[in-house]
Design an enzyme around this catalytic site. Structure first.
Site, mmCIF file in Angstrom:
data_model
loop_
_atom_site.group_PDB
_atom_site.id
_atom_site.type_symbol
_atom_site.label_atom_id
_atom_site.label_comp_id
_atom_site.label_asym_id
_atom_site.label_seq_id
_atom_site.Cartn_x
_atom_site.Cartn_y
_atom_site.Cartn_z
ATOM 1 N N GLU A 8 -19.555 15.356 1.504
ATOM 2 C CA GLU A 8 -19.941 14.564 0.542
ATOM 3 C C GLU A 8 -21.172 13.468 0.709
ATOM 4 O O GLU A 8 -20.964 12.535 1.222
ATOM 5 C CB GLU A 8 -18.702 13.630 0.155
ATOM 6 C CG GLU A 8 -18.814 12.391 -0.893
ATOM 7 C CD GLU A 8 -17.898 11.691 -1.116
ATOM 8 O OE1 GLU A 8 -16.764 11.831 -0.622
ATOM 9 O OE2 GLU A 8 -17.744 10.856 -2.008
ATOM 10 N N ARG A 68 0.934 -1.228 0.050
ATOM 11 C CA ARG A 68 -0.072 0.021 0.019
ATOM 12 C C ARG A 68 0.727 1.126 -0.120
ATOM 13 O O ARG A 68 0.618 2.331 -0.788
ATOM 14 C CB ARG A 68 -1.111 -0.065 1.411
ATOM 15 C CG ARG A 68 -2.024 -0.917 1.130
ATOM 16 C CD ARG A 68 -2.979 -0.906 2.338
ATOM 17 N NE ARG A 68 -2.823 -1.038 3.596
ATOM 18 C CZ ARG A 68 -2.560 -2.246 4.289
ATOM 19 N NH1 ARG A 68 -3.013 -3.384 3.867
ATOM 20 N NH2 ARG A 68 -2.274 -2.087 5.572
ATOM 21 N N LYS A 115 -12.513 14.810 4.667
ATOM 22 C CA LYS A 115 -13.691 14.462 3.645
ATOM 23 C C LYS A 115 -14.420 13.450 4.737
ATOM 24 O O LYS A 115 -13.919 12.756 5.627
ATOM 25 C CB LYS A 115 -13.155 13.689 2.738
ATOM 26 C CG LYS A 115 -14.193 12.739 1.726
ATOM 27 C CD LYS A 115 -13.481 11.996 0.787
ATOM 28 C CE LYS A 115 -14.209 10.671 0.996
ATOM 29 N NZ LYS A 115 -13.977 9.649 -0.122
ATOM 30 N N LYS A 175 -18.582 17.602 -2.405
ATOM 31 C CA LYS A 175 -18.409 16.734 -3.236
ATOM 32 C C LYS A 175 -19.586 16.095 -3.301
ATOM 33 O O LYS A 175 -20.261 15.213 -2.388
ATOM 34 C CB LYS A 175 -17.414 15.754 -2.449
ATOM 35 C CG LYS A 175 -16.805 14.603 -3.528
ATOM 36 C CD LYS A 175 -15.451 14.052 -3.073
ATOM 37 C CE LYS A 175 -15.429 12.754 -3.735
ATOM 38 N NZ LYS A 175 -13.883 12.360 -3.490
HETATM 39 P P1 13P Z 1 -14.734 7.350 -6.971
HETATM 40 O O1 13P Z 1 -14.563 8.541 -7.921
HETATM 41 O O2 13P Z 1 -14.167 6.209 -7.087
HETATM 42 O O3 13P Z 1 -16.076 7.327 -6.585
HETATM 43 O O4 13P Z 1 -14.208 7.779 -5.249
HETATM 44 C C1 13P Z 1 -14.174 9.073 -4.863
HETATM 45 C C2 13P Z 1 -14.492 8.935 -3.404
HETATM 46 O O5 13P Z 1 -13.589 9.561 -2.794
HETATM 47 C C3 13P Z 1 -15.704 8.477 -2.906
HETATM 48 O O6 13P Z 1 -15.873 8.937 -1.640
#
Ligand code: 13P
Length: 340
Positions: free
Chosen positions: A177, A46, A136, A219
């Site tokens: 998000e 990772r 986030k 987001k």
């Molecule tokens: P994806 O663009 O693969 O959907 O992932 C973005 C992301 O951070 C989802 O929380």
């Protein structure tokens, strides 16, 4: 961080032609990604993979920030520089995923509630010391028979708002998000309705929790047909419905909106973003990207866990970053896509 600094950070995240690379996969998610290329998910593998992504020369031309996972925040580059410092040196802002995952919601079959508020104030203080400029938190809204429920949308909006308030208190810009999943068989119209009500609820909760809209980044999913829907909306319709939904819900004071890719192919995610920015030139906010899979997939495949593939993998990543940077300006074309 003062209010002014929070706003400066938020605006820098969506600076012209720049977007955010999401590399914050949790341990189960990165294992799934590594399984797809038959690489074992060890801590060193990772680290090696994230090292490739973080120290890619030229990436800072297109990328303003990267979202890291807790483990990555504490790992180092091959020459021993902590990853957050390696990013700052390149002018890329480190961000951190702070939710602890979407869990089954009690009393709500097939729906999720995101956890992670307990101890968040203390964790944010630590991440700030490690160099985090933004955070986030992902909430998941599922479309299905009779869902999403009001209870699920409201509970997720409430925790998103409390997370955002704690981030602002800590001097960290919250990326908020709420993701409406695109895996079901619903039409684009249903996605529009669910995204609309979700955003309305989220902004209402942000207001109630005294979150400064000037100091957050949204987001969000694009408004799109479910993957299993027989009729798939075209690129222009996705662009039009997404912009229409945002104009109906998102305050003009917001510094910027970034999209997740949510399982779209890399090229389609770029084409959708480009169609929005090519047609809508005078929106109140910049529209940019914060993709995980749509930026990483070609790179992950090219790498396949082998040292000798690192430069090809880096080139694949840089190409996607460049294409999406151009899509932020409405200048992405088929020729540019082919010029890899
Ligand atoms: P994806 O663009 O693969 O959907 O992932 C973005 C992301 O951070 C989802 O929380």
């Amino acid at each position: 961080m003062s209010a002014q600094e929070l706003e400066t950070t938020a605006r820098a995240m969506v600076a012209k032609g720049k977007g955010i690379l999401a590399i914050d996969e949790s341990l189960p998610t990165i294992k799934k990604r590594f399984d797809s290329i038959s690489v074992e998910s060890t801590e060193e593998n990772r680290r090696a993979y994230r090292n490739l992504l973080i120290t890619n020369p030229g990436g800072n031309e297109y990328i303003s920030g990267m979202i890291l996972f807790d483990e990555t925040m504490r790992q180092t580059t091959t020459d021993g520089t902590p990853f957050p410092q390696a990013l700052i040196k390149q002018g890329i802002m480190p961000g951190i995923k702070v939710d602890t995952g979407a869990k089954d919601m009690a009393g709500h079959s097939n729906e999720k509630i995101t956890e992670g508020l307990d101890g968040l104030r203390e964790r944010l203080a630590e991440y700030k010391k490690l160099g985090a400029k933004f955070a986030k938190w992902r909430a998941v809204i599922t479309i299905g028979d009779g869902i999403p429920s009001t209870g699920c949308i409201e509970a997720n909006a409430h925790v998103l708002a409390r997370y955002a308030a704690l981030c602002q208190e800590a001097g960290i810009v919250p990326m908020v998000e709420p993701e409406v999943l695109m895996d079901a068989d619903n039409t684009i119209g249903r996605c529009y309705e669910v995204t609309l009500v979700t955003l309305k609820t989220v902004f209402n909760e942000l207001f109630r929790q005294r979150v400064a809209i000037e100091h957050i980044i949204l987001k969000i999913n694009m408004v799109i047909s479910g993957k299993k829907c027989k009729t798939q909306a075209g690129v222009q319709e996705v662009a039009d419905q997404t912009v229409r939904c945002l104009l109906n819900t998102v305050p003009a004071a917001l510094p910027g909106i970034v999209f997740l890719s949510g399982g779209q192919s890399a090229e389609l995610a770029t084409a959708h973003l480009n169609a929005m920015n090519a047609k809508y030139k005078n929106l109140p906010w910049p529209l940019s990207f914060s993709y995980g899979r749509a930026l990483q997939d070609p790179c992950l495949k090219a790498w396949a866990g082998k040292k000798e593939n690192v430069s090809a993998a880096r080139a694949a990543l840089l190409h996607r970053e460049k294409c999406n940077s151009l899509a932020c300006l409405g200048k992405y074309t088929a020729e540019i896509e082919q010029a890899a």
